[in-house]
Write an enzyme that holds these catalytic residues in place. Sequence first.
Site, PDB file in Angstrom:
ATOM      1  N   LYS A 232       0.772  -1.689   0.015  1.00  0.00           N
ATOM      2  CA  LYS A 232      -0.434   0.306   0.506  1.00  0.00           C
ATOM      3  C   LYS A 232       0.850   1.019   0.388  1.00  0.00           C
ATOM      4  CE  LYS A 232      -0.778   0.782   4.560  1.00  0.00           C
ATOM      5  NZ  LYS A 232      -2.023   0.697   5.854  1.00  0.00           N
ATOM      6  N   ASP A 233       1.861   0.720   0.634  1.00  0.00           N
ATOM      7  CA  ASP A 233       3.308   1.918   0.267  1.00  0.00           C
ATOM      8  C   ASP A 233       3.392   2.298  -1.152  1.00  0.00           C
ATOM      9  OD1 ASP A 233       2.318   3.257   2.482  1.00  0.00           O
ATOM     10  OD2 ASP A 233       4.145   1.802   3.759  1.00  0.00           O
TER      11      ASP A 233
ATOM     12  N   ARG B 146      -6.927   9.273   3.880  1.00  0.00           N
ATOM     13  CA  ARG B 146      -8.259   8.420   3.985  1.00  0.00           C
ATOM     14  C   ARG B 146      -8.603   8.604   5.437  1.00  0.00           C
ATOM     15  NH1 ARG B 146      -8.879   3.356   5.454  1.00  0.00           N
ATOM     16  NH2 ARG B 146      -6.497   2.636   5.240  1.00  0.00           N
ATOM     17  N   ARG B 147      -8.412   7.388   6.571  1.00  0.00           N
ATOM     18  CA  ARG B 147      -8.846   7.299   7.583  1.00  0.00           C
ATOM     19  C   ARG B 147      -9.543   8.883   8.477  1.00  0.00           C
ATOM     20  NH1 ARG B 147      -3.470   3.915   9.922  1.00  0.00           N
ATOM     21  NH2 ARG B 147      -3.833   2.253   8.312  1.00  0.00           N
TER      22      ARG B 147
ATOM     23  N   ARG C  60       1.938  10.267  14.008  1.00  0.00           N
ATOM     24  CA  ARG C  60       3.328   9.864  13.354  1.00  0.00           C
ATOM     25  C   ARG C  60       4.054   8.716  13.540  1.00  0.00           C
ATOM     26  NH1 ARG C  60       2.532  12.835   8.617  1.00  0.00           N
ATOM     27  NH2 ARG C  60       1.038  15.605   8.946  1.00  0.00           N
TER      28      ARG C  60
ATOM     29  N   ARG D 208       3.367   4.707  17.786  1.00  0.00           N
ATOM     30  CA  ARG D 208       2.367   5.619  17.356  1.00  0.00           C
ATOM     31  C   ARG D 208       1.215   5.058  18.527  1.00  0.00           C
ATOM     32  NH1 ARG D 208      -0.591   4.505  12.641  1.00  0.00           N
ATOM     33  NH2 ARG D 208       1.049   3.425  11.455  1.00  0.00           N
TER      34      ARG D 208
ATOM     35  N   CYS E 166      -0.304   8.168  -3.412  1.00  0.00           N
ATOM     36  CA  CYS E 166      -0.435   6.715  -2.460  1.00  0.00           C
ATOM     37  C   CYS E 166      -0.670   7.576  -1.095  1.00  0.00           C
ATOM     38  CB  CYS E 166       0.824   5.852  -2.471  1.00  0.00           C
ATOM     39  SG  CYS E 166       2.070   6.616  -1.193  1.00  0.00           S
TER      40      CYS E 166
HETATM   41  N1  LIG Z   1       1.204   3.615   6.427  1.00  0.00           N
HETATM   42  C1  LIG Z   1       2.756   2.645   7.124  1.00  0.00           C
HETATM   43  C2  LIG Z   1       2.424   1.598   6.767  1.00  0.00           C
HETATM   44  N2  LIG Z   1       1.996   0.712   5.586  1.00  0.00           N
HETATM   45  C3  LIG Z   1       1.832  -0.196   6.422  1.00  0.00           C
HETATM   46  C4  LIG Z   1       1.310  -0.302   7.373  1.00  0.00           C
HETATM   47  C5  LIG Z   1       1.089  -1.701   7.709  1.00  0.00           C
HETATM   48  C6  LIG Z   1       0.735  -2.650   6.800  1.00  0.00           C
HETATM   49  C7  LIG Z   1      -0.504  -2.929   5.626  1.00  0.00           C
HETATM   50  O1  LIG Z   1      -1.106  -1.852   5.552  1.00  0.00           O
HETATM   51  O2  LIG Z   1      -0.144  -3.613   4.652  1.00  0.00           O
HETATM   52  C8  LIG Z   1       1.316   0.937   7.608  1.00  0.00           C
HETATM   53  C9  LIG Z   1       1.526   0.904   8.895  1.00  0.00           C
HETATM   54  C10 LIG Z   1      -0.588   1.674   8.741  1.00  0.00           C
HETATM   55  O3  LIG Z   1      -1.329   2.025   8.602  1.00  0.00           O
HETATM   56  O4  LIG Z   1      -1.240   1.819  10.406  1.00  0.00           O
END
Ligand SMILES: NCc1[nH]cc(CCC(=O)O)c1CC(=O)O
Length: 306
Positions: free
Chosen positions: A80-81, A129-130, A147, A153, A238
């Site tokens: 997702k990153d 997004r959240r 962050r 966190r 992203c």
């Molecule tokens: N943005 C940071 C990130 N990138 C991937 C994950 C967790 C693993 C995933 O979501 O695949 C996280 C932490 C989160 O969003 O809490």
Amino acid sequence: MEKVIRIGTRESQLALWQAHQVNNLLTAQGYRTELVPIKSEGDIDLVTPLYEIGVQGIFTKSLDIALLNGRIDIAVHSYKDVPTQLPQQIVTAAILERGPVKDLLVYKTNTDFLEQPDYIANIATSSVRRKAQWLRKYPQHQLHNLRGNVNTRLQKLAAENWDGAIFAAAGLERINVRPETSVELDWMLPAPAQGAVVAVCREDDAFCLNACAPFNHAPTALTTKVEREFLRTLMGGCTTPISAYAHIQDDTVFFEGEICSLDGTKFFSTSRQSATGNATNIGKDAAEELLAKGAAEIVAQIRNVK
Ligand SMILES: NCc1[nH]cc(CCC(=O)O)c1CC(=O)O
């Protein structure tokens, strides 16, 4: 002597867990491997001209550079990153079977406040997004930035006077944190490719492509492709208030996608289903439907904030 495959990883506990997964899959096939932790910043400036992709990919950039420089052979990322367009000369070697997909609320005492319309809860997350999705459901709540890596966190949540903070379930599970005070946010549509891990390598590295091919998980590759096509067609970024989730059941791909304004007041959502053999375009089609309905206005708003 057979070549050693150097696996590059960021140094967070989550990144290391993900790199170890790839490492285990390679060593199980008899390959010789080595883990190479790469600092997020470090020597980037000496080599930035190699990097062709622009502003996207803050999480993945240092590993991409190490890959292009030949310091490592494989880079492992949270999918997702990863920007929807990979840097030139870098290709996907394998997408691992997806882990938990959903987001969780880690709360302080209880979740009764979620049922109290007059209560102004304090909720922490730095994800646009959240934030957008939370405000859409709970417009009266106050959102706070939070962050850092997952451990940081969680510590901050414990120290602050907040009611809860939002995390990816996959991120918590992978660092072995199972808070008792957490609840799955089943209504929250996740980020495209959340919970999936990708291994990338140089496009001309037939040895690594060949080594990774056996653990590419076809259903995860298909569903994350659909989700990322939805994102790419709408926006390409992203870190956007764009959510998408596809899953396969009985040879059918079920897709849901959504774009939400940053303050949660406007949103467009859609869903699709298609036979697995026919599904590659449904993310793109869904995005085009939302653009035709007026989602471009939200896209323009998101772009202006950056
Ligand atoms: N943005 C940071 C990130 N990138 C991937 C994950 C967790 C693993 C995933 O979501 O695949 C996280 C932490 C989160 O969003 O809490």
